[in-house]
Structures are given as C-alpha cells and as structure tokens.
Design an enzyme around this catalytic site. Structure first.
Site, PDB file in Angstrom:
ATOM      1  N   ASP A 177       0.779  -1.239   0.000  1.00  0.00           N
ATOM      2  CA  ASP A 177       0.000   0.000   0.000  1.00  0.00           C
ATOM      3  C   ASP A 177       0.816   1.299   0.000  1.00  0.00           C
ATOM      4  OD1 ASP A 177      -1.666  -2.111   0.595  1.00  0.00           O
ATOM      5  OD2 ASP A 177      -2.585  -1.195   2.345  1.00  0.00           O
ATOM      6  N   GLU A 406       2.691  -9.521  11.478  1.00  0.00           N
ATOM      7  CA  GLU A 406       2.383  -9.110  10.104  1.00  0.00           C
ATOM      8  C   GLU A 406       3.681  -8.829   9.342  1.00  0.00           C
ATOM      9  OE1 GLU A 406      -0.133  -5.659   9.957  1.00  0.00           O
ATOM     10  OE2 GLU A 406      -0.535  -5.875   7.806  1.00  0.00           O
TER      11      GLU A 406
HETATM   12  C1  DGY Z   1      -5.648  -2.016   4.448  1.00  0.00           C
HETATM   13  O1  DGY Z   1      -6.791  -1.720   4.771  1.00  0.00           O
HETATM   14  O2  DGY Z   1      -4.650  -1.674   5.090  1.00  0.00           O
HETATM   15  C2  DGY Z   1      -5.454  -2.909   3.318  1.00  0.00           C
HETATM   16  O3  DGY Z   1      -4.115  -3.087   2.983  1.00  0.00           O
HETATM   17  C3  DGY Z   1      -6.290  -2.569   2.131  1.00  0.00           C
HETATM   18  O4  DGY Z   1      -6.473  -3.768   1.528  1.00  0.00           O
END
Ligand code: DGY
Length: 434
Positions: A177, A406
C-alpha cells in the site's frame, strides 16, 4: 547433534504447532481472516498464501479457502481484494464505502494473483499426503475456469492495448500500500474531501501504518471508482493513478505459467495455445520494465509515462516471475545479497541506505515473510542457492524471535503491525519451517 541444534528442532516443531493454531483461530468457517480486528474479512492474496500453508496439514480445508475466495468473483472475472462474507465493524472502508453490487459484498479492485500457484501447490500436497487424487483433481478442475476468467480480466481491463504489461489503479491493488514507489503518482492524485475515521490506527501504532495524506488519496480513488459505477473502461480512462507495478506483473507472470500447467490437465487445446501466446507477451512486457542503466526492474507510471526510479523489494520479484536473461538474474541476486549485508534480518522492502527507508512503517522498510517466500523460491529456481538459504534462515530466525507478526523490523527483528498473522504462519508452514 549439538544441544543448540536439538533445541532449534524442538523450537521449530513448537512454532509449526503455533502456526497451525493461528490459522485455525483465524478460520471463520471455511475461509481465513488475516488477523482479528485489523483485517476481519477475507483478503485475496492473503488467502492464496493461507491455502498453501493449510495444505501442509489439511488439504480439504485448503481447497475451501480458494472456493470461498472465488465466491467473491465478479461476472467480469475480477477477483476482488476483499470479500466481506459477514458484517464486522472494526474495519474501514467497509462494504458501504465500496458500494459494489455483488453478493457477498466485495471491494471493487483486485490484488496480486496467486491462485493458480496455490492450486498447483495444493495438488502437490495432496499427492504427497496420498490424499484422494480424484477428489483433488475435481477441486482443481472446478477452479480452473474461474482462474482463467481472472487472468482474462487482467488482460482485458488492465492491459486493454495488449502491451503485455498490466496496470494497477489503486495502491491497495498492489498489496504494498504505502511503498515509496507510489509517492510520486499519489502526489498527483487528489485527496478526498470526505471526513472519515480510520480504524487501523486505533489497533496498530500509527508509526507502523500508512500516513494520513496517503489514506486521503486511497479513499479518493475508491470514491471516484464508485462514482463511475465500477465500470472498468471508465476507471481506466478517468483514473489519476495508473501504474505498471513490477511486482504485480512478476506475480501475474508466475501465476499465468502455473495456469498453463493447470490447462495441460484441465483446459482445451485452444486455451493452452492462447495462454502460451499470452505468457510470451507477458514475459516480453516484464522484460521491458528492466532499466538497463540502473540494472534493475522498476514500476512505470503510465499517467506521467515514465519509469519510477525507486528501488524496492518489487524490483527483485521477477526472480519469482521468471527472468530469462541470466545476466539480469545475477545482477538482481548480487544487489539483493548486498541489501542483506545492511540489515540483521532480510529482506527489507527498501534498502536501509535509501532516504525513504523506515524500519517500522509497513512497506517502507520492514521484512514480510510472504515476500521472502517468493524471493527465496525465485532465488533457488534461478540457481542462487546461498541467497535462497539466507532468506529462509532469516525468516525462520524472525519467527523464532518474534512469532508470526504481520511484518518485522529488519534491523532489530521486532515484530510489527498485526499479531497472530495468518499469511506469516502459512509462509512458515509452507516454506520457512518446512
Ligand atoms: C488495508 O486496509 O490496510 C489494506 O491493505 C487494504 O487492503
């Protein structure tokens, strides 16, 4: 065997047990959520990794993971990045913000495709476990046309000019992201004017998450596409964010090759011929993302029509996708080996020497087990055994030190982001602890 060696074997066995426990705890009755609270629905590429991990101990449940994911597939072939099987209010943006028209509710963008790869691996695990192969083949045969429709969607909607390179229309689509690679294209993307309440920063320290200015652009893109009725053609024409992500193209390349293998058992001769031709086009497309002067693969901003000369983990993923030029593969392996000398645990998602490196912030530096899984396999397949071993040993060491988080700090090994994380546990079972 030394006492330390025996202890490590015991510790690894205990970790495997813990990984299975996490995957069972995150099971919501046939599909797996990434982690409770932060990500309470089914995510696309997370589930492909989960399926590969679950297949190490329960082949039947591994098939179910993919079957549930494909319940979210649209008629167009799009496999959305989130399937909201049932309502939970700890996540933003939920189904009402996406405003798509599917049952079960879904998001309206995709994620790196790994379901052909996962299907092949489940078949291998089924054979190794002497499971009922006619059942396994039936399950794979039922998935095959759906995966084919997904690959056709990638070509039709995300490479309408048939260049061999697909584009993403949202940073969330890449899965990485807030990678510094998107900083440039996001700066020319407007911010939303809507007031919204992020939920992620109530659950995870904000220093480990994307920043507010990025979220405002993520939400603008969702609102824009919703206003276009999620029409792929309109989205392609009107988006301010259109990037040929090298990681997406490399992972798609690999999945396409695995789909071709599935087509040998489950497809028609015409489909095989079409897939072969497309795999060749994709391979040439990937080749064109190589930057000869810098000796690296870069993503390309299709709006500005220029290479994004920011080196991230993504540029190494063609090792997983398949690099047909041995000299390029060697340059990648050498550079990755050099990055590993800069941190205690690799592979970082940015070089610690890069000014944008941030050891705790999500995709701006931390180590991700699933990225190591792909890089480790890619390095081994391309003949870089030492590099592959180092990636596997580092991943195992991180899990021994900090469990299944994570992501991890590459300098200290501290676990970051969400805890009890499904795809990290799965990467442990299917690879690092196998
Ligand atoms: C989040 O909400 O952080 C996700 O990566 C979007 O899929």
């Amino acid at each position: 065997m030394s006492a330390a060696g025996a202890m490590e074997i015991e510790d690894v066995a205990a970790l495997r047990t813990e990984a299975v426990r996490i995957l069972r705890e995150n099971d919501r009755g046939g599909y797996t959520i990434p982690t409770d609270g932060l990500y309470p629905f089914q995510w696309n590429w997370d589930s492909a990794f989960c399926a590969m991990g679950i297949a190490t101990y329960d082949v039947d449940r591994a098939w179910s993971e993919l079957d549930y994911l494909y319940q979210g597939q649209w008629e167009s072939g799009l496999l959305p990045h989130i399937v909201f099987h049932r309502p939970v209010d700890s996540y933003y943006p939920g189904p009402d913000v996406w405003g798509t028209a599917h049952t079960p509710p879904t998001s309206g963008i995709s994620q790196p495709p790994l379901t052909a790869t996962a299907t092949l691996r489940i078949l291998d695990r089924a054979a190794a476990a002497h499971a009922n192969m006619s059942d396994a083949k039936d399950r794979a045969a039922a998935l095959y046309p759906k995966i084919l429709a997904l690959h056709d969607w990638w070509e039709r909607e995300r490479d309408p000019d048939r260049t061999g390179i697909v584009a993403v229309l949202h940073p969330w689509e890449t899965g990485a992201d807030n990678s510094p690679v998107w900083d440039g294209p996001l700066k020319t993307t407007p911010a939303t004017k809507t007031q919204f309440q992020r939920r992620d920063v109530a659950l995870v320290d904000a220093t480990m998450r994307p920043r507010q200015w990025e979220y405002e652009r993520y939400i603008h893109l969702v609102e824009l596409y919703r206003s276009l009725g999620w029409d792929g053609g309109k989205m392609w024409r009107e988006t301010p964010f259109k990037v040929a992500d090298v990681a997406m193209n490399a992972i798609l390349m690999r999945d396409e090759r695995d789909l071709l293998t599935l087509a040998e058992s489950f497809g028609t001769p015409a489909e095989r011929a079409r897939l072969e031709e497309r795999a060749e086009r994709r391979q040439s497309g990937l080749d064109r993302l190589w930057h000869a002067q810098d000796g690296f693969y870069y993503s390309r901003d299709l709006v500005a029509d220029e290479a994004i000369r920011v080196a991230s983990h993504a540029g190494f993923l063609p090792l997983w996708g398949g690099v047909r030029n041995p000299d390029r593969a060697k340059q990648l392996a050498d550079r990755l080996t050099q990055w590993l000398t800069l941190c205690r645990y690799g592979a970082p998602t940015m070089s610690p020497r890069d000014p944008e490196f941030d050891q705790k912030r999500y995709w701006r530096g931390p180590v991700w087990a699933i990225i190591n899984f792909m890089l480790g396999h890619g390095a081994a397949e391309q003949g870089f055994a030492d590099l592959a071993d180092r990636l596997r040993e580092d991943t195992r060491a991180l899990m021994l030190r900090s469990g299944f988080c994570e992501y991890y700090d590459p300098l200290t090994g501290e676990g970051l982001g969400g805890g009890a994380f499904s795809w990290t546990a799965a990467a442990g079972l299917a690879w690092a602890l196998d």
